[in-house]
Design an enzyme around this catalytic site. Structure first.
Site, short mmCIF file in Angstrom:
data_model
loop_
_atom_site.label_atom_id
_atom_site.label_comp_id
_atom_site.label_asym_id
_atom_site.label_seq_id
_atom_site.Cartn_x
_atom_site.Cartn_y
_atom_site.Cartn_z
N SER A 21 0.86 -1.18 0.00
CA SER A 21 0.00 0.00 0.00
C SER A 21 0.89 1.23 0.00
O SER A 21 1.70 1.40 0.91
CB SER A 21 -0.89 -0.02 1.26
OG SER A 21 -1.56 1.21 1.43
N LYS A 30 -1.43 -1.07 -4.20
CA LYS A 30 -2.58 -0.22 -3.80
C LYS A 30 -2.06 1.19 -3.68
O LYS A 30 -1.03 1.42 -3.05
CB LYS A 30 -3.14 -0.73 -2.48
CG LYS A 30 -4.03 0.25 -1.70
CD LYS A 30 -4.76 -0.45 -0.56
CE LYS A 30 -4.82 0.38 0.70
NZ LYS A 30 -5.48 -0.33 1.82
N LYS A 54 -3.06 5.24 -2.61
CA LYS A 54 -4.00 6.09 -1.89
C LYS A 54 -4.47 7.20 -2.82
O LYS A 54 -3.65 7.76 -3.57
CB LYS A 54 -3.30 6.70 -0.67
CG LYS A 54 -2.86 5.67 0.36
CD LYS A 54 -4.07 5.05 1.04
CE LYS A 54 -3.65 4.17 2.21
NZ LYS A 54 -4.81 3.66 2.95
N ASP A 107 -7.43 3.37 -2.67
CA ASP A 107 -8.03 3.53 -1.34
C ASP A 107 -8.16 5.02 -1.05
O ASP A 107 -7.15 5.73 -1.01
CB ASP A 107 -7.14 2.84 -0.29
CG ASP A 107 -7.73 2.88 1.12
OD1 ASP A 107 -8.85 3.42 1.29
OD2 ASP A 107 -7.07 2.37 2.04
N GLU A 118 -11.52 1.24 -2.58
CA GLU A 118 -11.69 1.08 -1.13
C GLU A 118 -12.18 2.38 -0.48
O GLU A 118 -11.58 3.44 -0.68
CB GLU A 118 -10.34 0.64 -0.54
CG GLU A 118 -10.36 0.27 0.93
CD GLU A 118 -8.99 -0.25 1.40
OE1 GLU A 118 -8.19 -0.74 0.56
OE2 GLU A 118 -8.71 -0.16 2.61
N ASP A 174 -13.61 -0.46 4.30
CA ASP A 174 -12.61 -0.56 5.37
C ASP A 174 -13.22 0.12 6.60
O ASP A 174 -13.91 -0.53 7.41
CB ASP A 174 -11.31 0.11 4.89
CG ASP A 174 -10.21 0.20 5.94
OD1 ASP A 174 -10.46 -0.09 7.12
OD2 ASP A 174 -9.06 0.59 5.60
N LYS A 202 -9.62 -5.78 9.21
CA LYS A 202 -8.46 -5.43 10.05
C LYS A 202 -8.83 -5.84 11.46
O LYS A 202 -9.82 -5.33 12.00
CB LYS A 202 -8.20 -3.93 10.03
CG LYS A 202 -7.73 -3.39 8.70
CD LYS A 202 -7.53 -1.89 8.75
CE LYS A 202 -7.02 -1.37 7.41
NZ LYS A 202 -6.96 0.10 7.38
N GLY A 254 -3.98 -3.72 6.73
CA GLY A 254 -2.91 -3.44 7.68
C GLY A 254 -2.99 -2.03 8.22
O GLY A 254 -3.68 -1.17 7.66
O1 OSB Z 1 -6.68 2.48 4.97
O2 OSB Z 1 -5.75 0.62 4.74
C1 OSB Z 1 -5.74 1.76 5.22
C2 OSB Z 1 -2.41 2.40 7.00
C3 OSB Z 1 -2.85 3.12 8.11
C4 OSB Z 1 -4.18 3.42 8.22
C5 OSB Z 1 -5.10 3.00 7.24
C6 OSB Z 1 -4.67 2.26 6.15
C7 OSB Z 1 -3.31 1.98 6.02
C8 OSB Z 1 -2.74 1.30 4.87
C9 OSB Z 1 -1.42 0.59 5.08
O3 OSB Z 1 -3.22 1.32 3.76
C10 OSB Z 1 -1.52 -0.88 5.00
C11 OSB Z 1 -0.26 -1.52 5.53
O4 OSB Z 1 -0.13 -1.72 6.75
O5 OSB Z 1 0.60 -1.84 4.70
MG MG Z 2 -8.12 1.43 3.82
#
Ligand code: OSB
Ligand code: MG
Length: 368
Positions: free
Chosen positions: A130, A156, A158, A183, A208, A233, A257, A286
């Protein structure tokens, strides 16, 4: 039983930026339980501020110290945990940290890997990376190239207003075929829906959480407008929300999660309902966990309903130095392998832990 909380602050190798903010130093509470010489570890994934959810590392410590730990008697089985914490509304990340430690303890006592104890069906967990919001598209493309080179098979990115369609367009032009998803971390309103619907042109695996962190209705309307699967999420905080999302058609996929939903147990409930009963896919999300929280993610990643790559990257994607004896590594085929060791499969390196710990407190739990 003895419970010890450690508040740690782990420097990330590089800043992680989402639509809700940027992190360089990741806090966590590591939870250690010990009973008759066997230990178990869990992790509270709340952040430094109430940005992803209302919880913070400080509210979580408070709720653990003043409400959860005082309710414990003896050494509870994880199955009893929801009864013990049932009167406490919300604060799932605080609840989850201790719950995970009890699962790890249970597995270690039985001498079995946690992934086996919870019904995992494979040791190889498909994973991706991500990638946060960057200063420029060039920088993002360099990061993507590096991660693909390291062996990650799913990317992924953001998105947020001002960093969305054009960015996806550029990434797709460079990499027409890589498994790619986006996401938004709840950055949009339904006024953006017609524009976001154009994401359908880029054959993404999923979109997402585009809307409000509590929303199920706009997501349902949006899912009806587009072909790409919507994944929730933030909005799925309990198994009940998964039921509502199924009824409303808010998403085709759920990112589970354990921290967000209150632990391994509620994660298993969502898996049972959403995947085993309703036949829909989940994957494991994560929160930039240390090697401890990551061990729990890997265990959940072995469940049969996990049918997309999970956000579980190797320790070195996040941290220069992880606090566990054997950091998590990426294996061939973009997988992380669940370990054939009791519990979560890692031990905490206490020297490294103390290096990053800023607060520590031990609680003795009586039998009655
Ligand atoms: O939205 O999935 C999320 C990290 C912190 C808070 C929210 C998110 C995330 C990530 C990182 O996308 C996922 C990872 O731990 O690699
Ligand atoms: Mg997310």
């Amino acid at each position: 039983m003895k419970v010890t909380l450690y508040e740690v602050w782990m420097p990330l190798r590089s800043e992680f930026r989402t639509s809700f903010g940027a992190t360089r130093l990741r806090p966590a509470i590591l939870v250690r339980v010990e009973d008759e010489g066997v230990e178990g570890w869990g992790e509270v994934v709340a952040g430094e501020g109430p940005w992803y959810s209302y919880e913070t590392v400080y509210t979580a410590w408070h709720v653990l110290e003043d409400y959860i730990i005082p309710r414990l008697r003896g050494t509870p089985d994880p199955a009893e945990y929801s009864r013990i914490t049932g009167r406490i509304r919300g604060h799932n990340m605080a609840k989850a940290g201790l719950e995970m430690a009890l699962w790890d303890l249970k597995a270690r006592r039985q001498g079995v890997p946690l992934w086996r104890l919870i019904g995992g069906v494979r040791r190889e967990v498909r994973v991706g990376v991500s990638i946060g919001i960057k200063g420029s598209v060039e920088e993002l493309l360099r990061d993507i190239a590096r991660y693909l080179d390291e062996g990650y098979g799913r990317i992924k990115i953001k998105i947020a207003p001002g960093w969305d369609l054009d960015v996806v367009e550029r990434v797709r032009r460079e990499y027409p075929d890589i498994p790619l998803q986006v996401d938004a971390n709840a950055a949009y309103t339904f006024l953006d829906a017609p524009r976001l619907a154009r994401l359908d042109d880029y054959h993404l695996l999923m979109i997402e959480q585009p809307f409000y962190y509590d929303d199920l209705l706009w997501h349902a309307d949006f899912q009806a407008m587009i072909k790409t699967p919507v994944c929730l999420d933030e909005s799925i905080k309990t198994p009940h929300h998964a039921m509502e999302a199924l009824r409303l058609g808010s998403a085709r996929i759920i990112n589970v999660k354990p921290g967000r939903v209150g632990g391994i147990g509620p994660g298993l409930e969502i898996h049972k309902f959403w995947s085993l009963s309703a036949g829909r896919p989940i994957w494991i999300g994560g929160m930039l966990e240390t090697g401890v929280g990551r061990g729990h993610l890997v265990a959940l990643g072995t469940l049969p309903g996990v049918r997309y790559p999970s956000d579980i990257s190797a320790s070195n994607r996040y941290y220069e130095e992880d606090i566990v004896d054997e950091p998590w590594e990426l294996s061939k085929g973009s997988v992380i392998v669940a370990r054939d060791r009791p519990g979560i499969g890692v031990d905490v390196d206490m020297d490294k832990l103390s290096k990053y710990a800023r607060r520590k407190k031990t609680f003795m739990i009586g039998e009655s």
